[in-house]
Design an enzyme around this catalytic site. Structure first.
Site, PDB file in Angstrom:
ATOM      1  N   MET A  11       0.817  -1.207   0.073  1.00 52.19           N
ATOM      2  CA  MET A  11       0.007   0.168  -0.014  1.00 52.19           C
ATOM      3  C   MET A  11       0.891   1.341   0.031  1.00 52.19           C
ATOM      4  SD  MET A  11      -3.030  -1.030  -0.161  1.00 52.19           S
ATOM      5  CE  MET A  11      -3.058  -2.417  -0.720  1.00 52.19           C
ATOM      6  N   CYS A  12       0.721   2.142  -0.984  1.00 50.24           N
ATOM      7  CA  CYS A  12       1.942   2.982  -1.069  1.00 50.24           C
ATOM      8  C   CYS A  12       1.592   4.110  -2.213  1.00 50.24           C
ATOM      9  CB  CYS A  12       3.096   2.042  -1.839  1.00 50.24           C
ATOM     10  SG  CYS A  12       3.344   0.573  -1.003  1.00 50.24           S
ATOM     11  N   GLY A  13       2.483   4.975  -2.508  1.00 54.59           N
ATOM     12  CA  GLY A  13       2.531   5.792  -3.400  1.00 54.59           C
ATOM     13  C   GLY A  13       3.621   5.652  -4.458  1.00 54.59           C
ATOM     14  N   THR A  30       7.033   5.191  -2.154  1.00 55.50           N
ATOM     15  CA  THR A  30       6.873   5.484  -0.773  1.00 55.50           C
ATOM     16  C   THR A  30       5.856   4.372  -0.205  1.00 55.50           C
ATOM     17  OG1 THR A  30       4.818   6.663  -1.039  1.00 55.50           O
ATOM     18  CG2 THR A  30       7.010   7.770  -1.073  1.00 55.50           C
ATOM     19  N   ASP A  34      -3.898   3.105   2.336  1.00 58.53           N
ATOM     20  CA  ASP A  34      -3.385   4.553   1.829  1.00 58.53           C
ATOM     21  C   ASP A  34      -4.711   5.294   1.730  1.00 58.53           C
ATOM     22  OD1 ASP A  34      -3.925   2.661  -0.148  1.00 58.53           O
ATOM     23  OD2 ASP A  34      -1.950   2.928  -1.048  1.00 58.53           O
TER      24      ASP A  34
END
Lengths: 298, 443, 229
Positions: A1-3, A149, B209
């Protein structure tokens, strides 16, 4: 889960600013991934030299005379550039195998981040802004790059668990999502000879791509195969020596936005990551389709 | 001619038992999986397998009735401007209007408010019955978003983002056509009488997120006043708790597999999830690893029945518990006094679980006016209040015996386990030993 | 016109300011600048304000809007006007996924394209998209109307309830239980009104659309439909 962020430059005049643009995009994605950050950056190449980026948890010791020791071992000139916990070693391209085995012998605790003529990978735990600062990413030039990220889901927050993951010479992969069949795939890849450094699902995806390349597929075909074999949710951005590619799973509910102008192609998990790019107001902005492989090449 | 020797008596298969064969025949005849309400019915390691170590000489007990043993709890102290303060750590879990009748929702509100605790809406919006009768009301934010609106968000006391529930982690909701009355249909913007299929994922976010951004939006809409709970089913509680915290939750609600549902597939209820006993230590470990234990509060549910269960859950590290099935029993669900009527439904008191069919003779899990008129919400509320008070007194009795002036001071070290399974799951020593099986095994 | 600089004053102050107005002010015209893709811009507004958002937004712009008219002079991130109750939201650019998700009322107009899951679980909202919509749009849509001047992606209207879908261009594929339906006079009338209110009447005529809706075969469980579950 991220950018995820990515930038592929078409306009050579932007190349000195690549690191600065990517570092800013990366920091914008901090909310999506505060645990660790990483950047794969492509530049140079074609000069008969190749690079190995290594990471050490004890750089003060490991990097002392590393270039000298490696030069002695392979008998060819070696240039070293140290950045915090990472060092980039550059030497004649035909010495890659010799250098790898020499490194394993000379400094067994070093971790190899990337190998390639153009690719360097920097990644560490911590906030993206601290990681960007530590490696002085803003000063780096290049032709294209991918940043990530991370908000860890199930595997540990470690340097090696950070993205990008290298998938082969001059190739890397980053991921947003969560795979649901990576344990079975991992067992099969281990049977076929892959060694894993982490329990990370993305490392399995990276190793899967490497395996497919080894079997003779090109990167596009490997990603197409991945659509059949990888279960769960993913947006992958992959880097190659000449370009980069994007693929989303068939459900495609993790965010992804792309922008293209005459000067660049850009990727962001959110539009926020793109707002400071030059000419973004007039860029073609769109979201990649599910289960569709996209590629840009120089 | 019959044999002169004794013959082998008929022997039924353990694998293909009468019950298994009956279910195979039922599936073959009807072509539909078994749908029912309630929680798992299988035997599981549970709080019954734990015992408290009372005080004597090495520790000193508190005097019952005279020396103070506090029971209050603060929820939502991390970010919310208006955290919740409850007199007792036993809350009422989310149950929808639709699954329950209006008078049953009213009774829950009355009983909980009189006992000084909160109630929770469910997958069907907020009704006047429960808002009006609940001093503290938690508003569930579910994937279906039935009846969701900003006015109710603002008049709730906290908002619970439901990611999953213990009866069916990873599954969506279900309310069969029999219970979609005019009023239920109107509240959910659906045609009357059709099966309602709720989604398993939220329609506008996926993953931690995105959840962080969703929580930001809800906080902005409610001006950062309301605590935000995140509810997960007990499946991977270490990771889910950690990610809820990272996404910004004030409170994590963890529902073990004994937790009930209004209706879902029996195969889901019986085969997915972990018992609450195994879930609590994993969630507590996640909170401790992040330095957030007691800062982000943990509410646990799934099979809580007595004050002993409350005390044990809190000793393992929970800040409060939630009850659903037990509250319905307190209201009068499955009461043997209604046995003749249960027989007519081809079931028996204590086994009735076809709540989705809407024929509940107790008038609780139904939308049939003839049935729910039988249920007196004032009396029901009184019964629930009594039960909540008894649970609290029981928990205090145990806490005092362990020398605690507040329920929150119970610790895992106040417990031992009767079985190796419970010792391993709860992370407390097997009685009479210092042995905690599986310690350092990780999750 | 009041101008609010989001970069200078921050999101919390923006939403708090808009919430405090609550219909008791004559400061009804607002302009928000320096949005830079921020999330949760102008959420939970409950007053007849006229808000212009200059620039591109992140997730959930105009979420749960009541009464206000919110114009975005740019593109919007995921979940624009999610769960809108009333009022109007007009996006000049494109909208990311989940546009108008679970919306219960009001009008959402997207002048560019909408991405996947446009109108997911919609509950009464009207959505007019001048361009195309992505895959899984109107998934489990319960009620309201969706008008698409361009094309629809895969699995349009999957598991649809009573929402009405009007598409002028092609539909890549229909989702489970979604079928084309006859366009009757009442629908043409409805479309004419929606096109006018959606600022699209100069671009398209009601007769150019096809109507899609629920086959209602999944409304009560039947094992013979098991492939659709």
């Amino acid at each position: 889960m991220c950018g995820i962020v990515g930038l592929f430059l078409k306009d050579k005049s932007l190349e000195p600013k690549l690191g600065a643009m990517l570092a800013e995009m990366l920091v914008t994605m901090t909310d999506r991934g505060p645990d660790s950050a990483g950047l794969a950056i492509y530049g140079g190449g074609g000069d008969g030299l190749t690079k190995i980026t290594v990471q050490s948890s004890n750089p003060g010791k490991d990097f002392v005379d590393l270039d000298k020791d490696l030069k002695e071992a392979i008998g060819k000139p070696v240039a070293m550039k140290i950045k915090s916990t990472h060092a980039v070693l550059e030497f004649p391209a035909d010495q890659v195998d010799a250098a790898r085995s020499a490194l394993a012998h000379l400094r067994p605790s070093l971790k190899i981040m990337s190998v390639g003529d153009a690719l360097e990978i920097y990644k560490e735990v911590g906030l993206p802004k601290d990681v960007a600062q530590r490696f002085d990413l803003a000063k780096m030039g290049g032709t294209h790059g991918i940043g990530h990220t991370r908000m860890a889901t199930e595997s540990a927050v470690t340097t090696l668990g950070a993205h990008p993951f290298s998938t082969g010479p001059d190739q890397c992969l980053v991921h947003n999502g969560s795979l649901s069949n990576h344990n079975g795939l991992r067992r099969e890849l281990i049977r076929l000879g892959t060694t894993f450094e982490t329990q990370n699902d993305t490392e399995v995806a990276a190793a899967y791509v490497s395996q497919k390349l080894k079997e003779g597929q090109d990167l596009g075909q490997a990603l197409e195969s991945g659509l059949d074999d990888l279960d769960g949710f993913f947006t992958f951005v992959v880097g190659t020596k000449d370009g980069f590619g994007v693929v989303r799973d068939p459900i495609a509910c993790k965010p992804a936005v792309m922008a293209e102008t005459d000067q660049y192609v850009a990727f962001g998990s959110e539009y926020r990551a793109l707002v400071n790019l030059p000419g973004i107001e007039d860029a073609r902005v769109w979201e990649p389709e599910p289960a569709t492989v996209y590629f840009w090449n120089h | 001619m019959t044999s002169e020797f004794p013959h082998t008596p008929p022997r039924k298969s353990y694998t293909f038992s009468d019950a298994v064969n009956a279910e195979i025949r039922r599936a073959a005849a009807t072509g539909i999986y078994d749908i029912r309400g309630g929680g798992t019915k299988r035997f599981l390691p549970h709080f019954d397998d734990l015992l408290f170590l009372g005080a004597s000489i090495s520790r000193y007990p508190l005097e019952g009735y005279r020396e103070k043993c506090a029971t209050d709890v603060w929820l939502g102290t991390r970010f919310a401007k208006k955290p919740i303060h409850l007199d007792i750590p036993v809350t009422i879990a989310g149950m929808s209007f639709g699954a329950l009748s209006g008078p049953a929702k009213e009774a829950l509100g009355r009983g909980a408010s009189e006992a000084g605790t909160s109630t929770t809406t469910g997958d069907g919006g907020m009704t006047e019955e429960e808002r009006g009768h609940s001093k503290t009301l938690i508003y569930q934010y579910l994937p279906s978003r039935y009846g969701m609106n900003p006015d109710d968000l603002r008049r709730a006391d906290a908002i619970e983002v439901v990611v999953g529930q213990g009866a069916k982690p990873g599954g969506g909701g279900m309310l069969l056509g029999q219970k979609i009355s005019d009023r239920v249909a109107m509240m959910r913007n659906l045609p009357k009488g059709i099966d309602q299929r709720s989604a398993c994922r939220h329609p506008d976010w996926t993953g931690p997120d995105d959840l962080e951004i969703k929580i930001l939006e809800i906080r902005e809409i409610t001006d950062w006043e309301k605590p935000i709970y995140v509810k997960v089913g007990g499946a991977r509680p270490y990771y889910d708790t950690a990610l809820a915290v990272k996404a910004g939750a004030d409170v994590v609600v963890l529902d073990g597999m004994q937790g009930g549902t209004a209706a879902t597939q029996d195969v889901f209820i019986e085969h997915v999830g972990q018992p609450i006993l195994a879930c609590i230590p994993q969630a507590v470990k996640a909170l401790q690893d992040l330095g957030m234990h007691r800062k982000v509060q943990l509410i646990v549910s799934g099979g809580i029945r007595t004050g002993a269960d409350v005390a044990k859950a809190m000793a393992l590290g929970a800040d409060a518990v939630a009850i659903g099935t037990a509250a319905l029993v307190a209201l009068g669900d499955n009461d043997p006094a209604l046995e003749a009527e249960y027989q007519k439904l081809q079931t028996t008191a204590g086994a009735y679980d076809d709540w989705h069919e809407g024929k509940d003779p107790a008038g609780i899990t139904t939308q049939d006016p003839e049935l729910y008129k039988r249920f007196d919400p004032v009396l029901g509320g009184r019964r629930l209040k009594n039960y909540l008070k008894v649970m609290t007194l029981e928990a205090q009795t145990i806490a005092r015996a362990c020398g605690k002036n507040h329920l929150h001071n119970l610790e895992p070290e106040d417990l031992c386990a009767l079985t190796i399974e419970a010792a391993a799951m709860a992370g407390v020593p097997l009685a009479g030993t210092g042995w905690i099986p599986g310690r350092n095994g990780g999750f | 016109m009041q101008t609010f600089d989001l970069a200078a004053r921050g999101l919390r102050e923006l939403n708090q300011t808009l919430h405090t107005l609550n219909g008791t002010t004559n400061q009804t015209a607002w302009e928000i600048v320096n949005t830079r893709g921020s999330h949760a811009i102008a959420v939970g507004v409950d007053a007849p304000l006229d808000i212009t958002v200059r620039g591109t937004t992140g997730y959930y712009c105009a979420g749960m809007n009541k009464q206000a008219t919110i114009r975005v002079k740019g593109s919007t991130g995921p979940g624009v006007a999610e769960n809108m109750m009333s009022g109007t939201v007009i996006v000049d650019g494109d909208a990311s996924q989940y546009a108008g998700a679970t919306g219960r009322g009001g009008l959402l107009v997207i002048k560019g394209n909408a991405s996947s899951r446009c109108g997911i679980s919609m509950k009464g909202i009207d959505i007019v998209v001048h361009g195309n919509i992505g895959h899984m749009s109107a998934f489990m849509a319960q009620s309201g109307n969706m008008v698409v001047l361009g094309d629809a992606g895969d699995a349009l209207g999957d598991s649809l309830y009573e929402a009405r879908l009007f598409v002028r261009g092609s539909v890549k594929s229909l989702g489970a239980d979604c079928i084309e339906k006859e366009m009757r006079a009442e629908h043409l009338e409805l479309l004419e009104d929606l096109l006018r209110r959606g600022e699209a009447d100069a671009k398209a005529k009601p007769e150019e659309f096809r109507r899609y809706g629920s086959a209602r075969k999944l409304y009560n469980f039947n094992i013979d439909n098991a492939d659709a579950y």
